[in-house]
Design a protein around this motif. Sequence first.
Motif, short mmCIF file in Angstrom:
data_model
loop_
_atom_site.label_atom_id
_atom_site.label_comp_id
_atom_site.label_asym_id
_atom_site.label_seq_id
_atom_site.Cartn_x
_atom_site.Cartn_y
_atom_site.Cartn_z
N MET A 114 0.83 -1.21 0.00
CA MET A 114 0.00 0.00 0.00
C MET A 114 0.86 1.26 0.00
N ARG A 115 1.97 1.24 0.76
CA ARG A 115 2.90 2.38 0.75
C ARG A 115 3.48 2.58 -0.65
N TRP A 116 3.82 1.48 -1.33
CA TRP A 116 4.36 1.56 -2.68
C TRP A 116 3.34 2.20 -3.63
N HIS A 117 2.08 1.79 -3.51
CA HIS A 117 1.03 2.37 -4.38
C HIS A 117 0.83 3.85 -4.09
N THR A 166 1.94 9.40 -6.30
CA THR A 166 2.61 10.70 -6.27
C THR A 166 3.44 10.91 -7.54
N VAL A 167 4.19 9.90 -7.92
CA VAL A 167 5.04 10.00 -9.12
C VAL A 167 4.19 10.17 -10.37
N ASN A 190 3.97 13.31 -13.10
CA ASN A 190 4.06 13.19 -14.55
C ASN A 190 2.92 13.95 -15.23
N ILE A 191 1.70 13.78 -14.73
CA ILE A 191 0.54 14.45 -15.32
C ILE A 191 0.66 15.96 -15.15
N ALA A 192 1.12 16.40 -13.97
CA ALA A 192 1.27 17.83 -13.73
C ALA A 192 2.31 18.46 -14.64
N ASN A 193 3.30 17.68 -15.06
CA ASN A 193 4.36 18.20 -15.92
C ASN A 193 4.18 17.82 -17.38
N ALA A 194 2.95 17.54 -17.80
CA ALA A 194 2.69 17.12 -19.17
C ALA A 194 3.06 18.20 -20.19
N LEU A 241 8.61 17.01 -3.88
CA LEU A 241 8.98 16.51 -5.20
C LEU A 241 10.22 15.64 -5.08
N GLY A 242 10.15 14.47 -5.63
CA GLY A 242 11.28 13.54 -5.57
C GLY A 242 11.23 12.60 -4.38
#
Length: 137
Positions: free
Chosen positions: A16-19, A24-25, A29-33, A76-77
Amino acid sequence: MNIGGMPLLQALTDKMRWHQARQTVLAENIANAQTPNYTARDLKAFSLDGPAKGGLSMASVSFSANSPNHIAISSLGRTDGFAREETEGFEMGPGGNSVDLEDEMMKVAGNELDYQTATTLYTRSLRLIRTALGRTA
């Protein structure tokens, strides 16, 4: 005995932590399209090996703003200990951007379904343990 420390429940918690970190990642990506020269990223596949065997390793990612109008985000990151990797896209936009919104939205939907599956398994496992202990709440 700590119920949360059981191997099955610990594995589901890590999943669940991985998901959450992957969400977030994918959101980044979508925010930086529309960001020029932005390369889409994703997390390495989840592994049950754990940190001792290299399953959860830290990746060092650095970002730089190429315009003073860009918003600085302190998280971020940060991927909560899960390693990132750049995705290999088939298309590259005119500005050098490799984000494919359709592909990212499919990843977001799949990630959400997998997260819901993990939470359902976790909840049902706890319910089974409570039943075995004779508790109904």
